[in-house]
Design a protein around this motif. Structure first.
Motif, mmCIF file in Angstrom:
data_model
loop_
_atom_site.group_PDB
_atom_site.id
_atom_site.type_symbol
_atom_site.label_atom_id
_atom_site.label_comp_id
_atom_site.label_asym_id
_atom_site.label_seq_id
_atom_site.Cartn_x
_atom_site.Cartn_y
_atom_site.Cartn_z
ATOM 1 N N THR A 13 0.853 -1.177 0.000
ATOM 2 C CA THR A 13 0.000 0.000 0.000
ATOM 3 C C THR A 13 0.890 1.228 0.000
ATOM 4 O O THR A 13 1.846 1.324 0.756
ATOM 5 C CB THR A 13 -0.919 0.005 1.226
ATOM 6 O OG1 THR A 13 -1.698 -1.198 1.179
ATOM 7 C CG2 THR A 13 -1.844 1.196 1.214
ATOM 8 N N SER A 14 0.606 2.124 -0.889
ATOM 9 C CA SER A 14 1.352 3.378 -0.960
ATOM 10 C C SER A 14 0.337 4.495 -1.175
ATOM 11 O O SER A 14 -0.852 4.302 -1.031
ATOM 12 C CB SER A 14 2.386 3.312 -2.079
ATOM 13 O OG SER A 14 1.754 3.082 -3.320
ATOM 14 N N ARG A 15 0.824 5.637 -1.560
ATOM 15 C CA ARG A 15 -0.079 6.758 -1.789
ATOM 16 C C ARG A 15 -0.134 7.064 -3.282
ATOM 17 O O ARG A 15 0.802 6.782 -4.022
ATOM 18 C CB ARG A 15 0.385 7.979 -1.008
ATOM 19 C CG ARG A 15 1.774 8.443 -1.366
ATOM 20 C CD ARG A 15 2.240 9.588 -0.456
ATOM 21 N NE ARG A 15 3.610 9.921 -0.750
ATOM 22 C CZ ARG A 15 4.018 10.705 -1.740
ATOM 23 N NH1 ARG A 15 3.143 11.247 -2.538
ATOM 24 N NH2 ARG A 15 5.295 10.947 -1.934
ATOM 25 N N ALA A 16 -1.243 7.627 -3.704
ATOM 26 C CA ALA A 16 -1.371 8.019 -5.098
ATOM 27 C C ALA A 16 -0.353 9.107 -5.397
ATOM 28 O O ALA A 16 -0.119 9.984 -4.575
ATOM 29 C CB ALA A 16 -2.792 8.517 -5.372
ATOM 30 N N ARG A 17 0.285 9.001 -6.558
ATOM 31 C CA ARG A 17 1.286 9.996 -6.940
ATOM 32 C C ARG A 17 1.135 10.379 -8.399
ATOM 33 O O ARG A 17 0.691 9.594 -9.211
ATOM 34 C CB ARG A 17 2.707 9.425 -6.746
ATOM 35 C CG ARG A 17 3.074 9.330 -5.328
ATOM 36 C CD ARG A 17 4.418 8.713 -5.046
ATOM 37 N NE ARG A 17 5.455 8.879 -6.015
ATOM 38 C CZ ARG A 17 6.661 8.356 -5.844
ATOM 39 N NH1 ARG A 17 6.951 7.675 -4.772
ATOM 40 N NH2 ARG A 17 7.596 8.523 -6.738
ATOM 41 N N PHE A 68 10.631 5.800 -12.797
ATOM 42 C CA PHE A 68 9.273 6.321 -12.654
ATOM 43 C C PHE A 68 8.573 5.558 -11.534
ATOM 44 O O PHE A 68 8.769 4.355 -11.387
ATOM 45 C CB PHE A 68 8.491 6.161 -13.957
ATOM 46 C CG PHE A 68 8.884 7.133 -15.033
ATOM 47 C CD1 PHE A 68 8.063 8.208 -15.334
ATOM 48 C CD2 PHE A 68 10.058 6.978 -15.752
ATOM 49 C CE1 PHE A 68 8.410 9.112 -16.333
ATOM 50 C CE2 PHE A 68 10.419 7.874 -16.743
ATOM 51 C CZ PHE A 68 9.595 8.944 -17.030
ATOM 52 N N PRO A 69 7.715 6.225 -10.749
ATOM 53 C CA PRO A 69 7.019 5.526 -9.664
ATOM 54 C C PRO A 69 5.895 4.636 -10.203
ATOM 55 O O PRO A 69 5.158 5.029 -11.105
ATOM 56 C CB PRO A 69 6.461 6.661 -8.802
ATOM 57 C CG PRO A 69 6.302 7.808 -9.748
ATOM 58 C CD PRO A 69 7.418 7.665 -10.762
ATOM 59 N N ARG A 70 5.753 3.459 -9.631
ATOM 60 C CA ARG A 70 4.719 2.522 -10.042
ATOM 61 C C ARG A 70 3.330 3.129 -9.914
ATOM 62 O O ARG A 70 2.443 2.891 -10.722
ATOM 63 C CB ARG A 70 4.808 1.228 -9.200
ATOM 64 C CG ARG A 70 4.073 0.086 -9.853
ATOM 65 C CD ARG A 70 2.952 -0.581 -9.082
ATOM 66 N NE ARG A 70 2.304 0.079 -8.013
ATOM 67 C CZ ARG A 70 1.053 0.587 -8.079
ATOM 68 N NH1 ARG A 70 0.377 0.552 -9.206
ATOM 69 N NH2 ARG A 70 0.490 1.146 -7.034
ATOM 70 N N GLU A 71 3.142 3.963 -8.899
ATOM 71 C CA GLU A 71 1.837 4.562 -8.647
ATOM 72 C C GLU A 71 1.346 5.447 -9.796
ATOM 73 O O GLU A 71 0.167 5.760 -9.864
ATOM 74 C CB GLU A 71 1.864 5.395 -7.364
ATOM 75 C CG GLU A 71 2.206 4.615 -6.124
ATOM 76 C CD GLU A 71 3.712 4.489 -5.858
ATOM 77 O OE1 GLU A 71 4.063 3.955 -4.811
ATOM 78 O OE2 GLU A 71 4.519 4.937 -6.705
ATOM 79 N N ALA A 72 2.238 5.844 -10.671
ATOM 80 C CA ALA A 72 1.870 6.718 -11.782
ATOM 81 C C ALA A 72 1.814 5.988 -13.126
ATOM 82 O O ALA A 72 1.578 6.605 -14.155
ATOM 83 C CB ALA A 72 2.855 7.884 -11.877
ATOM 84 N N VAL A 127 0.183 8.960 -15.074
ATOM 85 C CA VAL A 127 -0.456 10.023 -14.305
ATOM 86 C C VAL A 127 0.607 11.067 -13.965
ATOM 87 O O VAL A 127 1.593 10.766 -13.295
ATOM 88 C CB VAL A 127 -1.095 9.466 -13.013
ATOM 89 C CG1 VAL A 127 -1.810 10.576 -12.250
ATOM 90 C CG2 VAL A 127 -2.060 8.331 -13.337
ATOM 91 N N THR A 128 0.395 12.292 -14.456
ATOM 92 C CA THR A 128 1.365 13.365 -14.255
ATOM 93 C C THR A 128 0.680 14.588 -13.649
ATOM 94 O O THR A 128 -0.548 14.644 -13.578
ATOM 95 C CB THR A 128 2.019 13.794 -15.591
ATOM 96 O OG1 THR A 128 1.102 14.630 -16.314
ATOM 97 C CG2 THR A 128 2.416 12.600 -16.452
ATOM 98 N N ASP A 129 1.480 15.553 -13.287
ATOM 99 C CA ASP A 129 0.916 16.805 -12.788
ATOM 100 C C ASP A 129 0.272 17.627 -13.910
ATOM 101 O O ASP A 129 -0.410 18.605 -13.651
ATOM 102 C CB ASP A 129 1.982 17.626 -12.054
ATOM 103 C CG ASP A 129 3.141 18.028 -12.943
ATOM 104 O OD1 ASP A 129 3.370 17.389 -14.012
ATOM 105 O OD2 ASP A 129 3.858 18.973 -12.591
ATOM 106 N N LYS A 130 0.436 17.213 -15.158
ATOM 107 C CA LYS A 130 -0.155 17.901 -16.315
ATOM 108 C C LYS A 130 -1.347 17.144 -16.872
ATOM 109 O O LYS A 130 -1.874 17.465 -17.920
ATOM 110 C CB LYS A 130 0.882 18.060 -17.430
ATOM 111 C CG LYS A 130 2.175 18.738 -17.005
ATOM 112 C CD LYS A 130 1.961 20.199 -16.689
ATOM 113 C CE LYS A 130 3.265 20.897 -16.411
ATOM 114 N NZ LYS A 130 3.678 20.906 -15.024
ATOM 115 N N GLY A 131 -1.767 16.089 -16.181
ATOM 116 C CA GLY A 131 -2.884 15.275 -16.642
ATOM 117 C C GLY A 131 -2.452 13.840 -16.844
ATOM 118 O O GLY A 131 -1.322 13.457 -16.549
#
Length: 194
Positions: free
Chosen positions: A46-50, A113-117, A137-141
């Protein structure tokens, strides 16, 4: 491929740039078997969404991985390759849509790259057929890496209906991206867990 615009989005555009999750969904059976055969790649953690910060260097890496895998792997159905309707595996020289997505995910993970993204995502294509893509999943969409094209599109710019995808907080869990109770297409089913 040029990097997406880094300008600030309007509130309406920002809402369209990120999928809405409607609760748990059943993972595809091919994914379940893949995890049984590759437990290290599906660790229950379990991790956090990133969201990754999308800069020119990361965009170039995403673009290179997408184009490289699309050019390296020959499109072949699971039935032709494995004699079954749905089989998820890392392709060597041939595979179908989920195999492309798995390999792109593996390469991007290897590049830090993080798995969560990096989320395997089940969609219905323009013809209503089941298809798998990798969502970044990025900070730009959210962007779609698709074996059918080298261009990387924002999720909202595809003509796909997004059904379900891996959860950002646990790679073994999946989340529904539609409200409907059941959507079925071939071996692709999106039924939110009760």
């Amino acid at each position: 491929m040029p990097q997406p615009a880094l300008a600030t989005n309007t509130a309406d555009e920002t809402q369209q740039d990120f999928a809405i999750e409607y609760g748990p969904a059943r993972p595809p059976i091919g994914f379940v078997r893949f995890c049984a055969e590759n437990p290290g790649d599906c660790k229950d953690r379990t991790s956090r969404a990133r969201r990754i910060t999308l800069d020119q260097e990361r965009w170039a890496l995403i673009d290179q991985v997408n184009s490289y895998v699309n050019g390296k792997i020959k499109p072949v159905s699971d039935m032709e390759l494995y004699g079954e309707a749905e089989h998820w595996a890392y392709p060597v020289d041939a595979g179908d849509c989920e195999d492309y997505a798995l390999l792109k995910q593996r390469y991007l993970l290897g590049l830090g790259f993080p798995r969560e993204a990096l989320l395997n995502t089940v969609v219905l294509d323009e013809a209503g057929e089941g298809h798998d893509v990798l969502t970044v999943v990025t900070d730009k969409g959210e962007f779609v890496l698709d074996n059918r094209r080298n261009d990387i599109l924002r999720s909202r710019d595809t003509k796909y209906t997004f059904l379900k995808r891996q959860s950002q907080v646990n790679p073994r869990q999946w989340v529904a991206l539609v409200k409907e109770k059941t959507i079925t297409s071939g071996t692709v089913t999106s039924t939110p867990a009760q």
